[in-house]
Scaffold this motif. Structure first.
Motif, PDB file in Angstrom:
ATOM      1  N   ASP A  68     -10.456   5.748  -3.169  1.00 41.44           N
ATOM      2  CA  ASP A  68      -9.024   6.008  -3.337  1.00 41.44           C
ATOM      3  C   ASP A  68      -8.782   7.137  -4.325  1.00 41.44           C
ATOM      4  OD1 ASP A  68      -8.265   3.464  -1.952  1.00 41.44           O
ATOM      5  OD2 ASP A  68      -9.232   2.596  -3.713  1.00 41.44           O
ATOM      6  N   ALA A  69      -9.725   7.339  -5.233  1.00 45.67           N
ATOM      7  CA  ALA A  69      -9.527   8.283  -6.337  1.00 45.67           C
ATOM      8  C   ALA A  69     -10.846   8.960  -6.666  1.00 45.67           C
ATOM      9  CB  ALA A  69      -8.989   7.554  -7.565  1.00 45.67           C
ATOM     10  N   VAL A  70     -10.743  10.115  -7.318  1.00 42.03           N
ATOM     11  CA  VAL A  70     -11.935  10.876  -7.657  1.00 42.03           C
ATOM     12  C   VAL A  70     -11.722  11.615  -8.971  1.00 42.03           C
ATOM     13  CG1 VAL A  70     -11.234  12.888  -6.296  1.00 42.03           C
ATOM     14  CG2 VAL A  70     -13.636  12.508  -6.747  1.00 42.03           C
ATOM     15  N   GLN A  71     -12.782  11.670  -9.768  1.00 39.67           N
ATOM     16  CA  GLN A  71     -12.831  12.523 -10.952  1.00 39.67           C
ATOM     17  C   GLN A  71     -13.803  13.637 -10.606  1.00 39.67           C
ATOM     18  OE1 GLN A  71     -13.855   9.470 -13.964  1.00 39.67           O
ATOM     19  NE2 GLN A  71     -12.187  10.335 -15.148  1.00 39.67           N
ATOM     20  N   LEU A  72     -13.261  14.814 -10.322  1.00 36.00           N
ATOM     21  CA  LEU A  72     -14.101  15.946  -9.952  1.00 36.00           C
ATOM     22  C   LEU A  72     -14.913  16.426 -11.145  1.00 36.00           C
ATOM     23  CD1 LEU A  72     -11.493  17.977  -7.893  1.00 36.00           C
ATOM     24  CD2 LEU A  72     -13.484  16.767  -6.971  1.00 36.00           C
ATOM     25  N   ARG A  73     -16.057  17.033 -10.858  1.00 33.56           N
ATOM     26  CA  ARG A  73     -16.848  17.677 -11.894  1.00 33.56           C
ATOM     27  C   ARG A  73     -15.979  18.754 -12.550  1.00 33.56           C
ATOM     28  NH1 ARG A  73     -22.372  20.356 -10.003  1.00 33.56           N
ATOM     29  NH2 ARG A  73     -21.010  22.140  -9.679  1.00 33.56           N
ATOM     30  N   HIS A  74     -16.198  19.022 -13.816  1.00 34.61           N
ATOM     31  CA  HIS A  74     -15.333  19.896 -14.616  1.00 34.61           C
ATOM     32  C   HIS A  74     -15.109  21.277 -14.026  1.00 34.61           C
ATOM     33  CE1 HIS A  74     -18.533  22.472 -16.222  1.00 34.61           C
ATOM     34  NE2 HIS A  74     -19.280  21.387 -16.152  1.00 34.61           N
ATOM     35  N   ASP A  75     -16.048  21.793 -13.231  1.00 32.63           N
ATOM     36  CA  ASP A  75     -15.904  23.142 -12.679  1.00 32.63           C
ATOM     37  C   ASP A  75     -15.294  23.166 -11.273  1.00 32.63           C
ATOM     38  OD1 ASP A  75     -18.082  21.977 -11.442  1.00 32.63           O
ATOM     39  OD2 ASP A  75     -19.272  23.814 -11.428  1.00 32.63           O
ATOM     40  N   GLN A  76     -14.823  22.024 -10.786  1.00 37.48           N
ATOM     41  CA  GLN A  76     -14.234  21.929  -9.450  1.00 37.48           C
ATOM     42  C   GLN A  76     -12.708  21.919  -9.543  1.00 37.48           C
ATOM     43  OE1 GLN A  76     -16.574  21.592  -6.521  1.00 37.48           O
ATOM     44  NE2 GLN A  76     -17.555  22.541  -8.291  1.00 37.48           N
ATOM     45  N   LEU A  77     -12.059  22.510  -8.550  1.00 38.66           N
ATOM     46  CA  LEU A  77     -10.603  22.624  -8.551  1.00 38.66           C
ATOM     47  C   LEU A  77      -9.953  21.567  -7.660  1.00 38.66           C
ATOM     48  CD1 LEU A  77     -10.200  26.498  -8.207  1.00 38.66           C
ATOM     49  CD2 LEU A  77     -10.009  25.116 -10.282  1.00 38.66           C
ATOM     50  N   GLU A  78      -8.940  20.908  -8.196  1.00 36.75           N
ATOM     51  CA  GLU A  78      -8.212  19.914  -7.420  1.00 36.75           C
ATOM     52  C   GLU A  78      -7.574  20.551  -6.181  1.00 36.75           C
ATOM     53  OE1 GLU A  78      -4.271  17.145  -7.823  1.00 36.75           O
ATOM     54  OE2 GLU A  78      -5.458  17.446  -9.639  1.00 36.75           O
ATOM     55  N   SER A  79      -7.034  21.751  -6.311  1.00 36.56           N
ATOM     56  CA  SER A  79      -6.401  22.418  -5.164  1.00 36.56           C
ATOM     57  C   SER A  79      -7.399  22.619  -4.027  1.00 36.56           C
ATOM     58  CB  SER A  79      -5.782  23.746  -5.585  1.00 36.56           C
ATOM     59  OG  SER A  79      -6.768  24.613  -6.119  1.00 36.56           O
ATOM     60  N   SER A  80      -8.623  22.956  -4.344  1.00 30.58           N
ATOM     61  CA  SER A  80      -9.662  23.123  -3.322  1.00 30.58           C
ATOM     62  C   SER A  80     -10.020  21.781  -2.685  1.00 30.58           C
ATOM     63  CB  SER A  80     -10.911  23.756  -3.926  1.00 30.58           C
ATOM     64  OG  SER A  80     -10.626  25.043  -4.403  1.00 30.58           O
ATOM     65  N   ALA A  81     -10.039  20.737  -3.477  1.00 25.44           N
ATOM     66  CA  ALA A  81     -10.347  19.400  -2.956  1.00 25.44           C
ATOM     67  C   ALA A  81      -9.241  18.925  -2.020  1.00 25.44           C
ATOM     68  CB  ALA A  81     -10.539  18.422  -4.105  1.00 25.44           C
ATOM     69  N   ARG A  82      -8.010  19.172  -2.369  1.00 30.66           N
ATOM     70  CA  ARG A  82      -6.888  18.797  -1.494  1.00 30.66           C
ATOM     71  C   ARG A  82      -6.978  19.546  -0.167  1.00 30.66           C
ATOM     72  NH1 ARG A  82      -3.447  15.448  -3.703  1.00 30.66           N
ATOM     73  NH2 ARG A  82      -3.232  15.353  -5.970  1.00 30.66           N
ATOM     74  N   ARG A  83      -7.322  20.816  -0.238  1.00 34.19           N
ATOM     75  CA  ARG A  83      -7.476  21.609   0.985  1.00 34.19           C
ATOM     76  C   ARG A  83      -8.617  21.062   1.834  1.00 34.19           C
ATOM     77  NH1 ARG A  83     -10.218  25.943   2.978  1.00 34.19           N
ATOM     78  NH2 ARG A  83      -9.067  27.234   4.446  1.00 34.19           N
ATOM     79  N   ALA A  84      -9.718  20.672   1.207  1.00 37.04           N
ATOM     80  CA  ALA A  84     -10.863  20.125   1.938  1.00 37.04           C
ATOM     81  C   ALA A  84     -10.474  18.872   2.726  1.00 37.04           C
ATOM     82  CB  ALA A  84     -12.010  19.810   0.980  1.00 37.04           C
ATOM     83  N   LEU A  85      -9.523  18.101   2.213  1.00 37.04           N
ATOM     84  CA  LEU A  85      -9.068  16.890   2.905  1.00 37.04           C
ATOM     85  C   LEU A  85      -8.275  17.214   4.167  1.00 37.04           C
ATOM     86  CD1 LEU A  85      -7.989  14.647  -0.081  1.00 37.04           C
ATOM     87  CD2 LEU A  85      -9.824  14.183   1.549  1.00 37.04           C
TER      88      LEU A  85
END
Length: 162
Positions: free
Chosen positions: A122-139
């Protein structure tokens, strides 16, 4: 999918100067290690929002009796190439019907987010060098799958053109 900053203020790990306290005092939104939980679970107040940090080496089926008392499980990815927590997440959501929040933490990359969603996170803590905007796009890139997942047990063949 919820994205959690690495400095999550809603949940508090119970520790001291020398690391985790062996017998933490009950408090709402406590995030306990598995060892701490085993030390206090018999005396921990029911109904208190409690989270548990679960190493990826644990057989999560051993937690089945405790799941109704837990609001959050944080599954760890020590390396992005170690996918055992995907299996843990799938078992927790599909087989054990864990209703609380399932969170991925550790070496979590943007590329992992779609599979995390499909295996029940349901939730994720991305590694410090990863961007939330990129993760949202990946979804949003791939939305239809032939295989079933935690959310959809089998594929919907009606979507496929005849």
């Amino acid at each position: 999918m919820k994205f959690i900053p690495s400095h999550d203020s809603a949940w508090h790990a119970i520790g001291g100067e020398d690391g985790p306290q062996p017998h933490p005092k009950p408090a709402a939104h406590s995030l306990l290690t598995l060892e701490q939980w085993h030390a206090v679970r018999d005396t921990w107040p029911a109904g208190l929002p409690t989270g548990l940090i679960v190493p990826n080496t644990v057989d999560v089926e051993t937690l089945a009796a405790d799941l109704p008392r837990l609001a959050l499980l944080v599954l760890q990815f020590p390396k992005w190439t170690d996918g055992r927590a995907y299996s843990q997440g799938h078992v927790l959501k599909a087989r054990l019907n864990f209703a609380g929040e399932l969170r991925a933490s550790g070496d979590v990359l943007v590329d992992m987010v779609p599979l995390l969603a499909r295996t029940g996170f349901d939730a994720v803590q991305l590694r410090h060098d990863q961007l939330e905007s990129s993760a949202r796009r990946a979804l949003s890139i791939v939305t239809d799958h032939y295989q079933g997942d935690v959310l959809e047990a089998r594929p919907l063949f009606s979507r496929v053109a005849a």
